[in-house]
Scaffold this active site. Structure first.
Site, PDB file in Angstrom:
ATOM      1  N   THR A 181      -5.452  -3.990   9.702  1.00 42.35           N
ATOM      2  CA  THR A 181      -6.614  -3.086   9.776  1.00 42.35           C
ATOM      3  C   THR A 181      -6.463  -1.881   8.856  1.00 42.35           C
ATOM      4  O   THR A 181      -7.430  -1.142   8.647  1.00 42.35           O
ATOM      5  CB  THR A 181      -6.807  -2.552  11.206  1.00 42.35           C
ATOM      6  N   LYS A 182      -5.283  -1.648   8.319  1.00 40.61           N
ATOM      7  CA  LYS A 182      -5.045  -0.457   7.486  1.00 40.61           C
ATOM      8  C   LYS A 182      -5.596  -0.668   6.070  1.00 40.61           C
ATOM      9  O   LYS A 182      -6.166  -1.702   5.775  1.00 40.61           O
ATOM     10  CB  LYS A 182      -3.552  -0.118   7.483  1.00 40.61           C
TER      11      LYS A 182
END
Ligand SMILES: *Cc1c(COP(=O)(O)O)cnc(C)c1O
Length: 375
Positions: A181-182
């Site tokens: 998700t980063k």
């Protein structure tokens, strides 16, 4: 769930890069790791190669170990973070002290830190919440004035800048996460960077299980010789994952531009609604937006969350204040000690934010939020 709040962006060049490493001799401790460590250092604007590790959590643990945090030390951090920012310091024996955040960015407030810092404080650990860089110059000054060092948990903000200075060059030591998700992913992964070579060398020893193979000693004792000189762990990032990171870094600026476009589109679409607070963007900051942290002030965050989830929108809350967690309550941390962060956390809802999100998907989310508020 139709639309997640965050997700990786993988293309054929990423897949090909990983496949090439799988066909090579080195699955780990090989050349792809060295390349990735140089790539991360370049983005972070630091002279020494990054120390790559297996996660953002491992990066934090490695950084606290490199900072020589030990029992008796205090670490001041923010409650508005993923709890690993705090718990990794506890593995080194530190006592955690929470300071409050600034109401605009949700980042650690230097004035609150100044009120809570003591001669026992070893580290001040700020988080670039949602991708907006911390006020590193002010936090560094408070920390250094009291003999402490500044750690920047930049899990949200690789490729961000403050007054033109890259995240990674702002604090004494900086950690990244490469979770999917980063802003950049290796599946699982992380890195530590620092402008201070001694700190970084300790980080490298720690993540490399604490042993060294010095050429001069191998000469003297034999080619098999090594020495265990400190306590460490195996937090090595394998080549298979490092190469994905290097491949992703080629598109990092594009990711950043797209994330800013999405932020701008949300800002426009949600402007002028009384109940809402939109993310702040301070002058001089060039954020790498990891989240779009919307705040709703009418006490209906739970309702909005359920409404959007029912509409197929994978919203998230970042974060539950860390000091409210049972582990910290048991240690005597009390609700009410960080009122700005607590209010922020009560109102916050993260809207979908990732580079492959389309304009029409952003508009759909805006429409659902406006519909909910009758705006
Ligand atoms: C994601 C995250 C971490 C932990 O990173 P992992 O790679 O998931 O271990 C630490 N701090 C913050 C602020 C994060 O968002």
């Amino acid at each position: 769930m139709v639309l997640p709040y965050g997700r990786q962006s993988i293309d054929e060049s990423d897949i090909e890069a990983v496949a090439q490493v799988l066909r090579s001799d080195w699955l780990t401790t090989g050349p792809a790791v060295e390349t990735f460590e140089a790539d991360v250092a370049r983005i972070a604007g630091v002279p020494d190669p990054a120390v790559s590790v297996t996660s953002g959590t491992a990066a934090l643990h490695t950084a606290y170990a490199a900072l020589q945090v030990q029992p008796g030390d205090q670490v001041i951090t923010t409650p508005l973070t993923f709890f690993a920012t705090a718990t990794c310091a506890m593995w080194q024996g530190a006592e955690i002290v929470f300071a409050d955040v600034s109401p605009d960015t949700g980042n650690l407030d230097p004035e609150s830190v100044a009120e809570r810092i003591t001669e026992r404080t070893k580290v001040v650990a700020g988080v670039d919440y949602a991708g907006h860089p911390i006020d590193a110059p002010a936090l560094k000054k408070v920390a250094h004035d009291h003999g402490a060092l500044l750690l920047e948990d930049a899990a949200h903000s690789i490729a961000g800048l403050l007054d033109g200075v890259p995240v990674g060059s702002l604090a004494d030591i900086t950690t990244f996460s490469f979770f999917p998700t980063k802003n950049l992913t290796t599946g699982e992964g992380g890195a530590v960077v620092s402008p201070n070579s001694d700190l970084l060398e300790r980080a490298r020893m720690f993540k490399g299980i604490g042993y060294e193979r010095k050429p001069e000693l191998m000469q003297e004792h034999g080619g098999w010789y090594y020495e265990v000189t400190s306590l460490g762990l195996n937090y090595r990032l394998p080549d298979v994952l490092a190469v994905l990171g290097s491949s992703q870094i080629k598109r990092l600026e594009r990711f950043k531009t797209r994330r800013q476009e999405i932020t701008d589109r949300y800002n426009e679409g949600l402007a002028g609604i009384e109940e809402l607070i939109l993310p702040a963007h301070r002058e001089g900051a060039s954020p790498m937006w990891h989240l779009y942290p919307l705040r709703i002030q009418d006490g209906r965050r739970r309702e909005l969350f359920d409404h959007l989830r029912a509409g197929g929108i994978g919203v998230q809350v970042n974060y539950i204040p860390v000091h409210h967690q049972p582990l910290f309550a048991e240690l005597g941390h009390r609700k009410g000690s960080c009122p700005v962060a607590e209010t922020y956390a009560e109102q916050e809802i993260s809207l979908p934010m990732f580079p492959d999100l389309t304009d029409s998907q952003v508009d759909e989310v805006i429409g659902l939020v406006r519909g909910f508020l009758g705006a």
